[in-house]
Design an enzyme around this catalytic site. Structure first.
Site, PDB file in Angstrom:
ATOM      1  N   LYS A 140       0.809  -1.191   0.000  1.00  6.64           N
ATOM      2  CA  LYS A 140       0.000   0.000   0.000  1.00  6.64           C
ATOM      3  C   LYS A 140       0.862   1.269   0.000  1.00  6.64           C
ATOM      4  O   LYS A 140       0.392   2.348  -0.325  1.00  6.64           O
ATOM      5  CB  LYS A 140      -0.876   0.024   1.262  1.00  6.64           C
ATOM      6  CG  LYS A 140      -1.739  -1.184   1.460  1.00  6.64           C
ATOM      7  CD  LYS A 140      -2.408  -1.112   2.837  1.00  6.64           C
ATOM      8  CE  LYS A 140      -2.873  -2.455   3.272  1.00  6.64           C
ATOM      9  NZ  LYS A 140      -3.280  -2.475   4.682  1.00  6.64           N
ATOM     10  N   GLY A 141       2.131   1.098   0.421  1.00  2.00           N
ATOM     11  CA  GLY A 141       2.970   2.275   0.682  1.00  2.00           C
ATOM     12  C   GLY A 141       3.112   3.240  -0.483  1.00  2.00           C
ATOM     13  O   GLY A 141       3.233   4.444  -0.290  1.00  2.00           O
ATOM     14  N   GLU A 184       7.789   2.561  -6.458  1.00  2.00           N
ATOM     15  CA  GLU A 184       7.953   2.095  -5.074  1.00  2.00           C
ATOM     16  C   GLU A 184       8.025   3.288  -4.121  1.00  2.00           C
ATOM     17  O   GLU A 184       8.430   4.382  -4.513  1.00  2.00           O
ATOM     18  CB  GLU A 184       9.233   1.266  -4.944  1.00  2.00           C
ATOM     19  CG  GLU A 184       8.985  -0.231  -4.797  1.00  2.00           C
ATOM     20  CD  GLU A 184       8.359  -0.645  -3.460  1.00  2.00           C
ATOM     21  OE1 GLU A 184       7.609   0.141  -2.834  1.00  2.00           O
ATOM     22  OE2 GLU A 184       8.631  -1.773  -3.039  1.00  2.00           O
ATOM     23  N   ASP A 185       7.622   3.046  -2.888  1.00  2.00           N
ATOM     24  CA  ASP A 185       7.725   4.097  -1.884  1.00  2.00           C
ATOM     25  C   ASP A 185       9.180   4.304  -1.469  1.00  2.00           C
ATOM     26  O   ASP A 185       9.685   5.414  -1.464  1.00  2.00           O
ATOM     27  CB  ASP A 185       6.836   3.777  -0.662  1.00  2.00           C
ATOM     28  CG  ASP A 185       6.991   2.355  -0.143  1.00  2.00           C
ATOM     29  OD1 ASP A 185       7.858   1.601  -0.653  1.00  2.00           O
ATOM     30  OD2 ASP A 185       6.243   1.980   0.786  1.00  2.00           O
ATOM     31  N   ASP A 209      15.037   0.150   0.341  1.00  2.00           N
ATOM     32  CA  ASP A 209      15.806   0.035   1.576  1.00  2.00           C
ATOM     33  C   ASP A 209      16.939  -0.967   1.310  1.00  2.00           C
ATOM     34  O   ASP A 209      17.920  -0.618   0.665  1.00  2.00           O
ATOM     35  CB  ASP A 209      14.823  -0.410   2.675  1.00  2.00           C
ATOM     36  CG  ASP A 209      15.406  -0.426   4.068  1.00  2.00           C
ATOM     37  OD1 ASP A 209      16.438   0.209   4.292  1.00  2.00           O
ATOM     38  OD2 ASP A 209      14.836  -1.078   4.954  1.00  2.00           O
ATOM     39  N   PHE A 269      14.140   5.190  10.265  1.00  2.00           N
ATOM     40  CA  PHE A 269      12.797   4.734   9.921  1.00  2.00           C
ATOM     41  C   PHE A 269      11.947   5.959   9.623  1.00  2.00           C
ATOM     42  O   PHE A 269      11.915   6.913  10.402  1.00  2.00           O
ATOM     43  CB  PHE A 269      12.204   3.916  11.066  1.00  2.00           C
ATOM     44  CG  PHE A 269      10.951   3.209  10.662  1.00  2.00           C
ATOM     45  CD1 PHE A 269      10.998   2.027   9.931  1.00  2.00           C
ATOM     46  CD2 PHE A 269       9.702   3.734  10.998  1.00  2.00           C
ATOM     47  CE1 PHE A 269       9.834   1.385   9.533  1.00  2.00           C
ATOM     48  CE2 PHE A 269       8.537   3.093  10.606  1.00  2.00           C
ATOM     49  CZ  PHE A 269       8.600   1.918   9.872  1.00  2.00           C
ATOM     50  N   VAL A 270      11.274   5.939   8.480  1.00  2.00           N
ATOM     51  CA  VAL A 270      10.499   7.115   8.079  1.00  2.00           C
ATOM     52  C   VAL A 270       9.012   6.776   7.947  1.00  2.00           C
ATOM     53  O   VAL A 270       8.643   5.620   7.701  1.00  2.00           O
ATOM     54  CB  VAL A 270      11.046   7.728   6.763  1.00  2.00           C
ATOM     55  CG1 VAL A 270      12.467   8.215   6.947  1.00  2.00           C
ATOM     56  CG2 VAL A 270      10.970   6.742   5.603  1.00  2.00           C
ATOM     57  N   ASP A 314       3.857   3.698   6.572  1.00  2.00           N
ATOM     58  CA  ASP A 314       3.148   3.512   7.846  1.00  2.00           C
ATOM     59  C   ASP A 314       4.035   2.972   8.959  1.00  2.00           C
ATOM     60  O   ASP A 314       5.152   2.506   8.721  1.00  2.00           O
ATOM     61  CB  ASP A 314       2.004   2.500   7.657  1.00  2.00           C
ATOM     62  CG  ASP A 314       2.526   1.070   7.540  1.00  2.00           C
ATOM     63  OD1 ASP A 314       3.488   0.841   6.777  1.00  2.00           O
ATOM     64  OD2 ASP A 314       1.999   0.173   8.240  1.00  2.00           O
ATOM     65  N   ARG A 368      -0.060   6.752   7.365  1.00  2.00           N
ATOM     66  CA  ARG A 368       0.036   6.812   5.896  1.00  2.00           C
ATOM     67  C   ARG A 368      -0.494   8.139   5.370  1.00  2.00           C
ATOM     68  O   ARG A 368      -0.062   8.627   4.340  1.00  2.00           O
ATOM     69  CB  ARG A 368      -0.791   5.690   5.262  1.00  2.00           C
ATOM     70  CG  ARG A 368      -0.223   4.299   5.460  1.00  2.00           C
ATOM     71  CD  ARG A 368      -0.934   3.330   4.532  1.00  2.00           C
ATOM     72  NE  ARG A 368      -0.776   1.949   4.943  1.00  2.00           N
ATOM     73  CZ  ARG A 368       0.293   1.201   4.670  1.00  2.00           C
ATOM     74  NH1 ARG A 368       1.293   1.705   3.993  1.00  2.00           N
ATOM     75  NH2 ARG A 368       0.351  -0.057   5.074  1.00  2.00           N
TER      76      ARG A 368
HETATM   77  P1  5GP Z   1      13.529  -3.578   1.168  1.00  2.00           P
HETATM   78  O1  5GP Z   1      13.171  -4.904   0.625  1.00  2.00           O
HETATM   79  O2  5GP Z   1      14.116  -2.614   0.154  1.00  2.00           O
HETATM   80  O3  5GP Z   1      14.431  -3.684   2.381  1.00  2.00           O
HETATM   81  O4  5GP Z   1      12.217  -2.970   1.793  1.00  2.00           O
HETATM   82  C1  5GP Z   1      11.325  -2.242   1.105  1.00  2.00           C
HETATM   83  C2  5GP Z   1      10.048  -2.097   1.892  1.00  2.00           C
HETATM   84  O5  5GP Z   1      10.262  -2.017   3.308  1.00  2.00           O
HETATM   85  C3  5GP Z   1       9.392  -0.791   1.507  1.00  2.00           C
HETATM   86  O6  5GP Z   1       8.580  -0.945   0.364  1.00  2.00           O
HETATM   87  C4  5GP Z   1       8.633  -0.433   2.765  1.00  2.00           C
HETATM   88  O7  5GP Z   1       7.388  -1.096   2.739  1.00  2.00           O
HETATM   89  C5  5GP Z   1       9.454  -1.027   3.891  1.00  2.00           C
HETATM   90  N1  5GP Z   1      10.349  -0.001   4.487  1.00  2.00           N
HETATM   91  C6  5GP Z   1      11.676   0.097   4.355  1.00  2.00           C
HETATM   92  N2  5GP Z   1      12.160   1.149   5.042  1.00  2.00           N
HETATM   93  C7  5GP Z   1      11.083   1.742   5.619  1.00  2.00           C
HETATM   94  C8  5GP Z   1      10.928   2.902   6.455  1.00  2.00           C
HETATM   95  O8  5GP Z   1      11.861   3.635   6.820  1.00  2.00           O
HETATM   96  N3  5GP Z   1       9.660   3.203   6.843  1.00  2.00           N
HETATM   97  C9  5GP Z   1       8.581   2.447   6.488  1.00  2.00           C
HETATM   98  N4  5GP Z   1       7.378   2.841   6.930  1.00  2.00           N
HETATM   99  N5  5GP Z   1       8.686   1.343   5.703  1.00  2.00           N
HETATM  100  C10 5GP Z   1       9.930   1.002   5.269  1.00  2.00           C
END
Ligand code: 5GP
Length: 190
Positions: free
Chosen positions: A41-42, A95-96, A99, A148-149, A155, A161
């Site tokens: 949903k992000g 993508e939001d 990470d 963490f954002v 969320d 959100r």
């Molecule tokens: P990745 O697989 O790149 O580690 O993670 C991506 C997903 O982790 C993002 O689409 C998001 O849903 C979640 N995520 C990663 N960092 C953050 C953050 O700082 N805040 C939030 N709310 N979600 C995050």
């Protein structure tokens, strides 16, 4: 509030940057009809604003995923798949936040298997310091610090959100103890 969270990107800064991204995408894809796929949903809020900043015929589609195993293990299950075939289409995956990059790596390989004409990533936030698998982010909103954002689609426990701006959480322990610890932010414009 300042000891719990600090504003990283104001609503105005986000809207300006999204407009720039829309302009760049409109230029790069002139004469084509890209499919903008967002991951629920992000990314939903970013997707909606970005679409309105793109001056092209576009199609939209959505995927929904859930990670299982340890958070960010890269083991992802598709909960909702695309409705349309993307074979021979120009695809932009919205993508939001990137990470570790594991989720995007998985999604890109699944989408690549469907043989799109092209496949690019547009991520609002790039937390490059945490990257485990390298990914090529063609369109990037902002570099994001290793914190963490929350907000603008992102969320914590399904809350925040709808904040129109993005904050960095300074005290994760306080938020873990009370997921509504930052609720006053929902009433303060930035
Ligand atoms: P990745 O697989 O790149 O580690 O993670 C991506 C997903 O982790 C993002 O689409 C998001 O849903 C979640 N995520 C990663 N960092 C953050 C953050 O700082 N805040 C939030 N709310 N979600 C995050």
């Amino acid at each position: 509030m300042d000891d719990l969270a600090t504003v990283l990107f104001t609503a105005r800064e986000i809207q300006d940057r999204v407009r720039d991204l829309g302009r760049t995408i409109s230029h790069d894809y002139r004469g084509r009809e890209p499919v903008l796929i967002s991951v629920l949903k992000g990314a939903a809020m970013f997707h909606a604003d970005l679409l309105r900043a793109i001056e092209l015929h576009t199609s939209v589609d959505f995927m929904s995923i859930s990670s299982y195993g340890a958070a960010s293990s890269g083991v992802v299950r598709i909960m909702k798949d695309l409705e349309r075939d993307i074979g021979d289409r120009d695809v932009i995956l919205i993508e939001d936040i990137a990470d570790t990059g594991l989720t995007l790596t998985y999604l890109l390989s699944t989408l690549r298997d469907r043989r799109p004409a092209s496949l690019e990533v547009c991520a609002l936030l790039d937390k490059a310091a945490r990257r485990i698998t390298p990914i090529n982010i063609r369109y990037r909103g902002f570099e994001c610090p290793d914190k963490f954002v929350l907000g603008y689609g992102l969320d914590y426990a399904e809350v925040y959100r709808n904040l129109p701006y993005i904050v960095a959480v300074e005290d994760m322990d306080a938020l873990a103890a009370d997921p509504l610890a930052l609720a006053p932010l929902l009433h303060s414009p930035s």
